[in-house]
Write a protein that holds these residues in place. Structure first.
Motif, mmCIF file in Angstrom:
data_model
loop_
_atom_site.group_PDB
_atom_site.id
_atom_site.type_symbol
_atom_site.label_atom_id
_atom_site.label_comp_id
_atom_site.label_asym_id
_atom_site.label_seq_id
_atom_site.Cartn_x
_atom_site.Cartn_y
_atom_site.Cartn_z
ATOM 1 N N PHE A 77 0.814 -1.320 0.004
ATOM 2 C CA PHE A 77 0.139 0.024 -0.139
ATOM 3 C C PHE A 77 0.862 1.063 -0.086
ATOM 4 C CE2 PHE A 77 -2.780 3.024 2.299
ATOM 5 C CZ PHE A 77 -3.529 3.411 1.373
ATOM 6 N N THR A 79 3.990 1.538 -0.734
ATOM 7 C CA THR A 79 4.686 1.864 -2.111
ATOM 8 C C THR A 79 3.783 2.308 -3.113
ATOM 9 O OG1 THR A 79 5.657 -0.323 -1.642
ATOM 10 C CG2 THR A 79 5.984 0.366 -4.018
ATOM 11 N N GLY A 80 2.760 2.246 -3.289
ATOM 12 C CA GLY A 80 1.885 2.791 -4.123
ATOM 13 C C GLY A 80 1.617 4.305 -3.756
ATOM 14 N N LEU A 81 1.351 4.457 -2.646
ATOM 15 C CA LEU A 81 1.084 5.654 -1.967
ATOM 16 C C LEU A 81 2.384 6.738 -2.164
ATOM 17 C CD1 LEU A 81 -0.829 7.727 -0.439
ATOM 18 C CD2 LEU A 81 0.319 7.006 1.543
ATOM 19 N N LEU A 83 4.815 6.354 -4.252
ATOM 20 C CA LEU A 83 5.001 6.439 -5.842
ATOM 21 C C LEU A 83 4.064 7.623 -6.124
ATOM 22 C CD1 LEU A 83 6.999 4.910 -7.529
ATOM 23 C CD2 LEU A 83 5.231 3.497 -8.115
ATOM 24 N N ALA A 84 3.094 7.318 -5.800
ATOM 25 C CA ALA A 84 2.035 8.500 -6.312
ATOM 26 C C ALA A 84 2.417 10.081 -5.776
ATOM 27 C CB ALA A 84 0.574 8.218 -5.740
ATOM 28 N N VAL A 87 5.744 11.093 -8.066
ATOM 29 C CA VAL A 87 5.713 11.551 -9.415
ATOM 30 C C VAL A 87 4.756 12.789 -9.459
ATOM 31 C CG1 VAL A 87 6.196 9.139 -10.220
ATOM 32 C CG2 VAL A 87 3.696 9.742 -9.817
ATOM 33 N N TYR A 88 3.588 12.809 -8.567
ATOM 34 C CA TYR A 88 2.668 13.797 -8.877
ATOM 35 C C TYR A 88 3.022 15.053 -8.268
ATOM 36 C CZ TYR A 88 -0.681 10.307 -10.604
ATOM 37 O OH TYR A 88 -0.942 9.568 -11.104
ATOM 38 N N ALA A 90 6.474 15.685 -8.338
ATOM 39 C CA ALA A 90 7.418 16.219 -9.027
ATOM 40 C C ALA A 90 6.899 16.921 -10.356
ATOM 41 C CB ALA A 90 8.322 14.893 -9.569
ATOM 42 N N ALA A 91 5.618 16.114 -10.931
ATOM 43 C CA ALA A 91 5.137 16.822 -12.032
ATOM 44 C C ALA A 91 4.507 18.057 -11.844
ATOM 45 C CB ALA A 91 3.887 15.901 -12.613
ATOM 46 N N LEU A 92 3.895 18.249 -10.485
ATOM 47 C CA LEU A 92 3.605 19.671 -10.237
ATOM 48 C C LEU A 92 4.369 20.802 -10.079
ATOM 49 C CD1 LEU A 92 0.472 18.992 -7.691
ATOM 50 C CD2 LEU A 92 0.394 19.742 -9.987
ATOM 51 N N THR A 94 7.054 20.839 -11.725
ATOM 52 C CA THR A 94 7.443 21.296 -13.030
ATOM 53 C C THR A 94 6.705 22.473 -13.697
ATOM 54 O OG1 THR A 94 6.373 19.828 -14.316
ATOM 55 C CG2 THR A 94 8.478 19.187 -13.861
ATOM 56 N N PHE A 95 5.442 22.410 -12.954
ATOM 57 C CA PHE A 95 4.303 23.571 -13.471
ATOM 58 C C PHE A 95 4.710 24.813 -12.404
ATOM 59 C CE2 PHE A 95 1.621 19.700 -14.910
ATOM 60 C CZ PHE A 95 1.628 20.340 -16.166
ATOM 61 N N PHE A 97 4.217 24.962 -9.408
ATOM 62 C CA PHE A 97 3.007 24.712 -8.607
ATOM 63 C C PHE A 97 3.221 25.327 -7.017
ATOM 64 C CE2 PHE A 97 0.153 22.636 -5.326
ATOM 65 C CZ PHE A 97 -1.209 22.998 -5.900
ATOM 66 N N PHE B 229 1.186 -0.075 -11.083
ATOM 67 C CA PHE B 229 1.152 1.251 -10.853
ATOM 68 C C PHE B 229 1.293 2.337 -11.844
ATOM 69 C CE2 PHE B 229 3.829 -0.490 -6.963
ATOM 70 C CZ PHE B 229 2.605 -0.640 -6.117
ATOM 71 N N HIS B 265 2.599 14.996 -18.994
ATOM 72 C CA HIS B 265 3.135 14.596 -17.851
ATOM 73 C C HIS B 265 2.423 13.118 -17.504
ATOM 74 C CE1 HIS B 265 6.037 17.043 -16.171
ATOM 75 N NE2 HIS B 265 5.490 18.145 -16.617
ATOM 76 N N TRP B 319 10.775 10.235 -16.648
ATOM 77 C CA TRP B 319 9.807 10.260 -17.789
ATOM 78 C C TRP B 319 9.699 11.628 -18.414
ATOM 79 C CZ3 TRP B 319 7.901 11.568 -12.607
ATOM 80 C CH2 TRP B 319 7.644 12.791 -12.547
ATOM 81 N N SER B 332 14.360 21.141 -14.186
ATOM 82 C CA SER B 332 13.759 20.175 -14.453
ATOM 83 C C SER B 332 14.453 19.390 -15.354
ATOM 84 C CB SER B 332 12.254 20.296 -15.079
ATOM 85 O OG SER B 332 11.581 20.952 -13.806
ATOM 86 N N GLY C 30 -3.144 -0.144 -3.645
ATOM 87 C CA GLY C 30 -1.954 0.557 -3.903
ATOM 88 C C GLY C 30 -1.934 1.066 -5.137
ATOM 89 N N CYS C 33 -4.060 4.324 -5.534
ATOM 90 C CA CYS C 33 -3.307 5.687 -4.974
ATOM 91 C C CYS C 33 -3.097 6.372 -6.057
ATOM 92 C CB CYS C 33 -2.073 5.202 -4.054
ATOM 93 S SG CYS C 33 -2.348 4.545 -2.681
ATOM 94 N N LEU C 34 -2.594 5.909 -7.094
ATOM 95 C CA LEU C 34 -1.988 6.603 -8.271
ATOM 96 C C LEU C 34 -3.168 6.929 -9.174
ATOM 97 C CD1 LEU C 34 0.824 4.192 -8.143
ATOM 98 C CD2 LEU C 34 1.303 6.154 -9.401
ATOM 99 N N SER C 41 -4.077 15.594 -8.402
ATOM 100 C CA SER C 41 -3.022 16.651 -9.208
ATOM 101 C C SER C 41 -3.888 17.497 -10.197
ATOM 102 C CB SER C 41 -1.839 15.993 -9.571
ATOM 103 O OG SER C 41 -1.307 14.975 -8.679
#
Lengths: 100, 661, 199
Positions: A77, A79-81, A83-84, A87-88, A90-92, A94-95, A97, B229, B265, B319, B332, C30, C33-34, C41
């Motif tokens: 669980f 790991t998924g959290l 990871l989410a 990545v998100y 990091a993505a935000l 770049t904006f 944010f 994932f 993204h 990515w 970035s 899990g 979550c993504l 986001s």
């Protein structure tokens, strides 16, 4: 190999224990809502974040039994959290944010 | 199949006390070992694996023909084979088909068939979900391709950037079919991922610790985590796209103040792990093939395992190197550039391990080995051009040119597809009990090597000369002169693609010839090392007569050979004898999951819902009703049928069957 | 999901000693979550882009949403009590707690429908602005998850009523419980990030 006896664990806690957890959650929620009416100043964001994470962890650990269960479940669980979050965020970023 | 039990004097088996019949749901389909029903309602991982493979091979041919049309259009200046619109559809669907409908499901075919065998299991953890996954993939694939006949296919490139994906630039329903079809195949991938991870964790034979698992199983496990994932991310992106196209949202519409980079993204957060989803199964396959034909254990097994896991992990942090030209800003770009260089390290570790495995081995070169060596060399070429992309200034020059096309075809064709072909030749006798012809196989291999290099190597030159991707014509006036003449190299590439097609044709001929009069395979044709060979060819319904207890990595090899102190190998048993040993100690009670109607019913509801979302909401509601029916039928049916639940067997079938009961 | 009923006793035969169904469910969560991470986001990126439409602070009714958040939070308590009762093989209590959980869930969804209607009447349609689209998409996805949960809870109550062996569905109850709590923790995050933090 994991040991075979992990299934014999006790399932969570007593009813009274669950009710206590629920009361704690309710209290944090009340505190959260109060930030909307009372000015917390510079503590506004950090305190909201801490309370959110606390509620999240309490529900996951006690109601979802992660605290009592095999650690594999937590690994999957979280790991998924994470990871989410990774990545998100990091993505935000770049904006730009979080610069505002 | 539910019906295998010995000894045949049956005592009532102890079934889980699930009061199933009380709900009066449909009875389970009868178990038959042949005929169309045995395929339609099967939950056997081996049959599903074969079906995955057959369907993926069909889509490989479709995608290949699309590629040939693209190359014919570009063979000469001012090509007339396709018009601009059709050309756009062609390259979009070529990529979509090859990625989502060939390489991924073909890897699923291998995973489904061999993963349970390699860990000494009799089936996967959730057999019905496995069946559902296959049907969802099949229906999703058909659904995407239906768009060809309903107003035109998707035409925005496989990454479907905004604004090309919007209704203004893509007015046909192609993108809608594409988005919804990928949702359906995505559901298939997600369920497959959950299923296979649980299988690996929970269904291993006694003694099969994680670090005794074959590398193929390890790589497939890493891939399933990536799928688990990555799929939800593309799901979000596709939903946003669908809402934009069908419900007037403006998620990627710059005029409405949106950021089109959001799509990029989301797409590449999914898309880069996807790259490793495509390549790692092939890495796994050749990590099985190289040791067998070098007669040496894999060099540095733990390094191969951990570098595979490291690739899977770092694969999440790179990515944005697909977006260097999109104006991310220097910070970035620098971060993602460094991360991209870092991911070359674990990949390099793998190449070193493979080389060291071959080094000093007693090599033999059947076609399977040739394809495996082909992967090592061609993938390395593609990997090196990949490192040039990680250098952001260089990448800015290369972006959207044929140099990129050359790079990813070297890693995907030279890497992923060569690995899959290696797997075909290596495991064909296991699956079908017959040896593929080596003579035809050599034609197949050499034509593919020549064709592949003739097609894709010139694209490096074309790209560095500035030929852009996705342009449907080039003109004589801009072709230039001398050695770097665009016209010459485009022609070479196009001829190469035809040679490549002939090479693949030889494989299809080989399948046909082998099926008609192929040599019967011996039990252990390659003197192999891992568990999947420790049973008959093809394996029985229940895989192993008795579940082996595992004491070593390369268990099968250790049962055949003993090693003296000086490292001298002496054969103590033949493969046949090892298998006979297992058969002699056959387990008395083997319960296999029964077939079920519900996976195909539930999967069928998905394209109906998708169709309804495009054309008419009531149809979607009918689909929803079918889905609900499927879920209830599924939930109320126990995984193993009891006697009175099974439909009466069709005539003549009943006698040989002994119920689990 | 639906595989739940079938391997009630299988847990003892697996390599890890853990149940297949629970492992599968946790993997699925899990993965979820993504999914929600992506939707959240998207909302965070677009929350300030209201165009000519209403702003978040104009349409959000914090007292109302606080109450429905509280309702959903309490449904987690009743759910965990149902799981507890199922493990004690008390099917009557299990059924009762499951029904209450479903009712609390339905109250939450009802509140969401009311909230959406009110917002729509204030001029916030699905495609009014980027804020509107991303808000409705995120909370809509969550609402669908809650609705699916309610359907599963009610189906489970039906199955338990016909069940002859008390406690035989304990693992199914536990699995649906995990799903339900997950939907709750997602709302904990949404409530804080979307409602309480002003743009």
């Amino acid at each position: 190999m994991m040991s075979e006896d992990t299934t014999t664990k006790q399932h969570g806690m007593s009813t009274a224990g669950y009710v206590r957890i629920a009361l704690i959650l309710a209290a944090i929620t009340a505190l959260e809502v109060s930030t909307y009416y009372v000015d917390f100043g510079p503590f506004f964001m950090p305190s909201l974040m801490i309370m959110m994470v606390a509620k999240f962890v309490v529900v996951a650990s006690y109601f979802m039994h992660l605290k009592f269960d095999n650690k594999i479940f937590s690994w999957m669980f979280y790991t998924g959290l994470f990871l989410a979050i990774g990545v998100y965020v990091a993505a935000l970023s770049t904006f730009k944010f979080f610069m505002a | 199949m539910a019906i295998i039990e010995r000894p045949s004097t049956t005592a009532p088996a102890v079934l889980p006390t699930v009061p199933s019949a009380a709900f009066g749901a449909l009875k389970r389909p009868v178990t038959v070992s042949s005929g169309w029903r045995s395929w339609l309602f099967t939950v056997d991982h081996k049959k599903l694996g074969i079906m995955y493979g057959a369907v993926a091979m069909f889509f490989f041919i479709v995608g290949g023909l699309e590629a040939v049309l693209i190359r014919l259009q570009l063979a000469a200046p001012d090509g007339k084979v396709l018009n601009a619109d059709l050309y756009n559809q062609m390259f979009t669907m070529h990529a979509t088909t090859m990625v989502f409908l060939f390489v991924m499901p073909m890897a699923s075919a291998f995973a489904n068939y061999f993963l349970p065998l390699q860990i000494g299991a009799r089936d996967v953890a959730f057999p019905r979900i496995n069946a559902f996954g296959f049907w969802a993939f099949l229906f999703g694939g058909i659904f995407i391709n239906m768009s060809w006949f309903l107003g035109g296919a998707a035409d925005g490139g496989w990454f479907m950037y905004a604004p090309n994906s919007g209704p203004i630039y893509s007015p046909s329903h192609g993108v809608d079919f594409w988005a919804l079809g990928l949702q359906i195949t995505g559901i298939a991938s997600l369920t497959g991922a959950v299923n296979l991870i649980v299988t690996v964790l929970n269904m291993r034979a006694p003694g099969m610790s994680l670090m005794r698992m074959p590398i193929f199983t390890w790589m497939i496990t890493v891939v399933q985590f990536l799928l688990l994932f990555a799929m939800p991310v593309i799901t979000v992106a596709l939903f946003l796209l669908m809402f934009q196209r069908n419900f007037d949202a403006t998620f990627f519409d710059v005029a409405a103040g949106a950021d089109p980079l959001l799509w990029q993204h989301l797409f590449w957060i999914f898309g880069h792990p996807e790259v490793y989803i495509l390549i790692l199964p092939s890495f796994g396959i050749i990590s099985e093939v190289l040791p067998v034909f070098s007669r040496k254990p894999l060099f540095g097994y733990p390094f191969v395992v951990f570098s595979g896991a490291a690739i899977g992990f770092v694969g999440w942090g790179v990515w944005a190197h697909h977006m260097f030209a999109s104006g991310l800003g220097p910070v970035s770009v620098a971060v993602f550039s460094v991360a991209t260089m870092a991911i070359a390290v674990p990949t390099g570790v793998k190449v070193v391990n493979w080389t060291m495995t071959i080094w000093g081995g007693k090599l033999s070169f059947p076609v399977a080995m040739k394809f495996a060596l082909g992967l090592v060399i061609l993938f390395t070429i593609g990997g090196l051009s990949g490192v040039t992309h990680s250098v952001a200034p260089s990448d800015t020059q290369q972006t959207d040119t044929y140099y990129i096309v050359a790079h990813f075809h070297y890693v995907l064709f030279g890497g992923a597809i060569f690995g899959l072909f290696s797997g075909f030749y290596y495991w064909w006798p296991k699956v079908f009990g017959k040896m593929l012809s080596e003579r035809l196989g050599n034609w197949n291999f050499w034509l593919m090597v020549i064709g592949m290099n003739m097609t894709f190597a010139p694209m490096h030159i074309l790209g560095l000369q500035g030929q852009p991707r996705r342009m449907y014509v080039w003109t004589e006036a801009r072709a230039g002169e001398g050695f770097f003449n665009l016209g010459f190299w485009n022609l070479v590439a196009s001829i190469g693609s035809l040679i490549l097609a002939v090479g693949v044709l030889f494989f299809l001929i080989n399948i046909f010839v082998t099926a008609r009069k192929g040599k019967q395979a011996p039990a252990d044709p390659w003197d192999a090392r891992s568990l999947e060979w420790m049973t008959s060819n093809p394996p029985k319904e229940h895989n192993f007569d008795s579940i082996p207890t595992v004491g070593h990595l390369d268990e099968f090899f250790h049962r055949k050979y003993s090693e003296s102190e000086s490292g001298q190998l002496t054969q103590v048993k033949s493969g046949e004898e090892v298998i006979l040993d297992l058969e002699k100690n056959a387990d008395a009670h083997i319960h296999m999951p029964s077939p079920s109607y519900w996976p195909i019913v539930l999967a069928l509801s998905l394209p109906v819902i998708a169709f309804g979302l495009i054309y008419s909401i009531p149809v979607a509601m009918v689909g929803g009703a079918i889905a609900l029916l499927g879920c209830y039928g599924w939930a109320l049916e126990p995984s193993t049928a009891t006697d009175d639940e099974i439909d009466p067997p069709s005539s003549g079938q009943g006698k040989e069957m002994v119920h689990v009961g | 999901m639906a595989e739940t009923a079938t391997h009630e006793h299988a847990a003892h035969h697996t390599s890890t000693g853990l149940s297949n169904n629970k492992l599968g469910m946790w993997l699925f969560l899990g993965s979820e979550c993504l999914l929600f991470g992506g939707l959240i986001s998207t909302y965070m990126l677009y929350r300030g882009r209201v165009g000519t439409g209403p702003t978040p602070s104009q349409v959000f009714d914090i007292p109302f949403t606080s109450v429905s958040s509280f309702v959903l939070l309490m449904s987690s308590l009743t759910m965990v009590l149902a799981v507890s009762a199922a493990h004690n093989k008390d099917d009557r209590a299990t059924t009762l707690w499951l029904t209450i959980t479903a009712l609390l869930g339905a109250t939450f969804v009802g509140g969401q429908v009311y909230e959406f209607t009110a917002m729509y009447n204030e001029g916030l349609g699905f495609s009014t602005s980027l804020f509107a689209s991303s808000f409705y998409t995120l909370t809509g996805f969550h609402g669908v998850h809650v609705t699916v949960g309610i359907i599963m809870l009610m189906s489970l109550v039906g199955i338990l009523n016909k069940s002859k062996v008390p406690g035989s569905r304990a693992e199914t109850v536990e699995m649906i419980g995990l799903y339900w709590h997950f939907v709750d923790v997602v709302w904990i995050v949404i409530f804080t990030l979307i409602y309480l933090i002003p743009v």
